[in-house]
Write an enzyme that holds these catalytic residues in place. Sequence first.
Site, PDB file in Angstrom:
ATOM      1  N   CYS A 139       9.760   4.542   3.348  1.00 14.64           N
ATOM      2  CA  CYS A 139      10.065   3.240   2.747  1.00 14.64           C
ATOM      3  C   CYS A 139      11.181   3.237   1.707  1.00 14.64           C
ATOM      4  CB  CYS A 139       8.792   2.641   2.194  1.00 14.64           C
ATOM      5  SG  CYS A 139       7.671   2.283   3.558  1.00 14.64           S
ATOM      6  N   LEU A 172       0.826  -1.214   0.000  1.00 13.51           N
ATOM      7  CA  LEU A 172       0.000   0.000   0.000  1.00 13.51           C
ATOM      8  C   LEU A 172       0.856   1.259   0.000  1.00 13.51           C
ATOM      9  CD1 LEU A 172       0.048   1.412   3.053  1.00 13.51           C
ATOM     10  CD2 LEU A 172      -1.462  -0.475   3.584  1.00 13.51           C
TER      11      LEU A 172
END
Length: 441
Positions: free
Chosen positions: A264, A154
């Site tokens: 990330c 996601l």
Amino acid sequence: MKIAIIGTGYVGLVSGTCFSEFGHEVVCLDKDEKKIEALRGGKIPIYEPGLEQMVKENVEDKRLSFTTDIKTAMEGAQAVFIAVGTPTSRRGDGYADLSYVYAVAKEIAPHIQNYTVVVDKSTVPVGTADEVRRIIKEENPQADFDVASNPEFLREGAAIADFMRPDRVVIGVQDEKAKEILRKIYKPLYLIETPIVFTDTRTAELIKYASNAFLAVKISYINDMANLCEATGADVVTLAKAMGLDNRIGKKFLHAGPGYGGSCFPKDTLALNKTAQEHGLSLRIVEAAVEINSAQKAKMVKKIRQALGGSEAGKTIAVLGLAFKPETDDMRDAAALAILPALVEKGARVIAHDPQAMEAAKPMLPEIEFATGPYEAVTDADAVVLMTEWNEYRALDLDRLGELMKQKIFIDLRNVYEPETVREKGFAYVGVGRGKVVSSK
Ligand code: NAD
Ligand code: UGA
């Protein structure tokens, strides 16, 4: 089916909520008592569109609950998802810090009663599932369990849509029983024909890093092209559009800008490089993407300086957007954190606005000022920098902006505006890779 989620951050909270939306009974656990208390009171600790309502509905329907008590979370759960953070190690060497994941393995081990699938949802280096299995076995030799890997893809800001309608689900698993439980958990996605890739845990773990690194490479590639466009007088927006029309290339993740940020890509590219190095290899393309990305942030500081006529000292710079991307209040590794302190250090006064991230940004950027809206931010400014492409900055009233500003310099680090439109309003416009940089002098 009862599911326990350990770690109620972005991924844990979104996954837990969406699993409860699928109809499962979900208990989300976090060791942060304040977070759990807030969630119990109906307060969502993060800004994620649509999440608050979905949490509310599932809590009301008694499918979703929050706890800090591991026994409550584990009791009767057939699957336990580990969704704690895996930040870059504090040693500063780029390795993923797995201490949170391993701590959870130890904490859950004594509470495994009936057959349980322990699922790594956190982004973890190849081999972590094996280590989690070893830890649980050591802590509780009687435990009947298996460890699976189910990495999450996601994106923040679009998390619910990404979870409910993913491009694919990846499940690394060695045991048939575990496979069956995971198949049941994701059944609603089968019904909408989501491709589900079953593989072994090591391949699943590596798929996650390979995917994130590929996207990071794409961004660094287009930023490199943007720099070449600036040197040659070409336009990167048209270039990216034309490249993207080739289906083999694809148009996504070809937006030039200040370099990728967030919780990330920066850490995952470093961790993947470390995995390769541990195996005597070097992923030179990923290494280059990392280098290009840090250089890009430094280039943005120079770009702003140049637009201000060679020095930012004594100048007031308005900044629109602070979060690492729109539709989130997440400031982790945001480009603003690299760019703004460098401007202040050289004597600039920076006044920023962000629709959601100002609270998170304040302690991280103590040297800057904050405004309540974009027009307040630009008042008396020498230049405006569009840092994050929030929708509310996409249709600014340029006449009003020009009247409020001391100097009409528009630095668009996300290429939101057409240079000509802004120039027609009397501004000096500077984008990223949009032909030669026009200086205010
Ligand atoms: P986060 O920091 O938002 O949340 C982690 C949570 O885990 C925190 O609330 C923390 O208090 C809790 N925690 C830590 N140790 C715990 C323990 N022992 N017991 C209970 N709770 C504990 O992190 P995140 O952004 O949700 O990321 C989690 C993982 O998912 C990371 O590996 C990340 O790389 C990966 N991931 C993140 C995203 C994203 O968009 N943020 C997307 C895909 C994958
Ligand atoms: C990214 C991935 O897109 C998700 O699939 C993945 O699950 C997640 O990382 C993760 O592993 O945590 P996220 O970090 O939320 O998601 O945000 P992205 O939309 O990917 O953007 C990352 C950064 O790249 C942002 O700073 C964004 O501004 C930048 N970016 C993105 C560009 O500069 N250009 C682009 O074309 C796209």
